[in-house]
Scaffold this active site. Structure first.
Site, PDB file in Angstrom:
ATOM      1  N   GLU A  23      -0.072  83.141 -29.885  1.00  0.00           N
ATOM      2  CA  GLU A  23       0.704  82.934 -31.109  1.00  0.00           C
ATOM      3  C   GLU A  23       2.061  82.384 -30.693  1.00  0.00           C
ATOM      4  OE1 GLU A  23       2.783  85.320 -34.842  1.00  0.00           O
ATOM      5  OE2 GLU A  23       1.411  86.416 -33.524  1.00  0.00           O
ATOM      6  N   ASP A  57      11.402  89.041 -38.434  1.00  0.00           N
ATOM      7  CA  ASP A  57      11.581  89.259 -37.002  1.00  0.00           C
ATOM      8  C   ASP A  57      12.667  90.270 -36.703  1.00  0.00           C
ATOM      9  OD1 ASP A  57       9.653  87.335 -36.493  1.00  0.00           O
ATOM     10  OD2 ASP A  57      11.117  85.706 -36.465  1.00  0.00           O
TER      11      ASP A  57
END
Length: 265
Positions: free
Chosen positions: A51, A62
């Protein structure tokens, strides 16, 4: 063949009784020139899929580690266009599928049709767009389908059952089961109901189900894989690459194997 590459990668791993291991790395962290070598290292270490994160100025999903990696990449001028160009340069030298993780804004700025074509040219097999809800998927689905790019959906802990069923039905490649209510980043423990949640997703999804967010130890890999098909590991991989601690990455990947690992000397 892009979607088929993901399917084949999972089949190869699961058929031999192992679990899938998908490492997340930030494209351009340490410079784009190092990307090919990092992907090659992960491929040789036994990762199922890579990924690949696209640095973005407002990464809402994030945690601190990946945010910092994104800032380092942005400071070096790394862009979505540059990442796709670099992937295209070494697509013949890799066999591991690449799944791109990007927010919607860079795709929209690039142009959805042009982006999808560029993904195919670069050898990208799948796409994760964390800020794209089901209701807005019509913005990208047609172009992704036309270019054989899998759209991988994320299933959160807080989604109601009907929505989880729809996510499971629509997902391509695999279903990304988010294991925490919050952003990415290492965790010491997970809530008690998580295993039941993963098992229920397995029951309703024909595609592989992978657990991600907070997975940071070999014990986590084994624990979370017990009720699904494998794990996605991000912050721990990003940290280990930044600190050049590659043995730690190999140990994490080995934990997804059904075989007993020899103790480190």
């Amino acid at each position: 063949m892009s979607k088929q590459l993901i399917k084949q990668a999972f089949q190869e791993v699961l058929d031999q009784g192992d679990k899938a291991f998908v490492p997340y790395i930030m494209a351009g962290d340490g410079g784009l020139d190092s990307l090919e070598e990092k992907v090659q290292f992960l491929q040789e270490s036994g990762a199922t899929i890579v990924e690949l994160g696209v640095p973005f100025s407002d990464p809402v999903a994030d945690g601190p580690t990946i945010q910092e990696a994104g800032i380092r990449a942005l400071k070096q001028g790394v862009s979505l266009r540059a990442i796709l160009e670099k992937l295209g340069q070494f697509k013949e030298n890799r066999s591991i599928p690449i799944v791109l993780m990007t927010y919607l804004n860079p795709i929209y700025a690039y142009g959805v049709a042009a982006f999808a074509r560029a993904c195919r040219t670069a050898g990208v097999s799948g796409l994760i767009i964390p800020d794209l809800p089901l209701e807005e998927e019509n913005l990208v689905v047609k172009e992704l389908q036309a270019n054989d790019i899998a759209l991988i959906r994320l299933a959160s802990l807080t989604s109601p059952p009907d929505r989880l069923k729809e996510l499971a039905r629509r997902t391509e490649g695999f279903l990304y089961a988010v294991t925490v209510t919050g952003t990415t980043g290492t965790r010491a423990t997970f809530q008690e109901s998580l295993q039941e949640h993963l098992a229920s997703l397995k029951n309703i999804c024909q595609a592989p189900v992978l657990a991600g967010f907070g997975v940071s130890t070999p014990g986590h890999v084994k624990e979370l894989s017990a009720n699904c098909d494998g794990v996605v590991v991000g912050s721990k991989i990003v940290d280990a690459l930044h600190q050049n601690n590659r043995e730690e990455i190999k140990t994490l990947i080995a934990a997804a194997s059904s075989k007993e690992q020899a103790p480190a000397e």
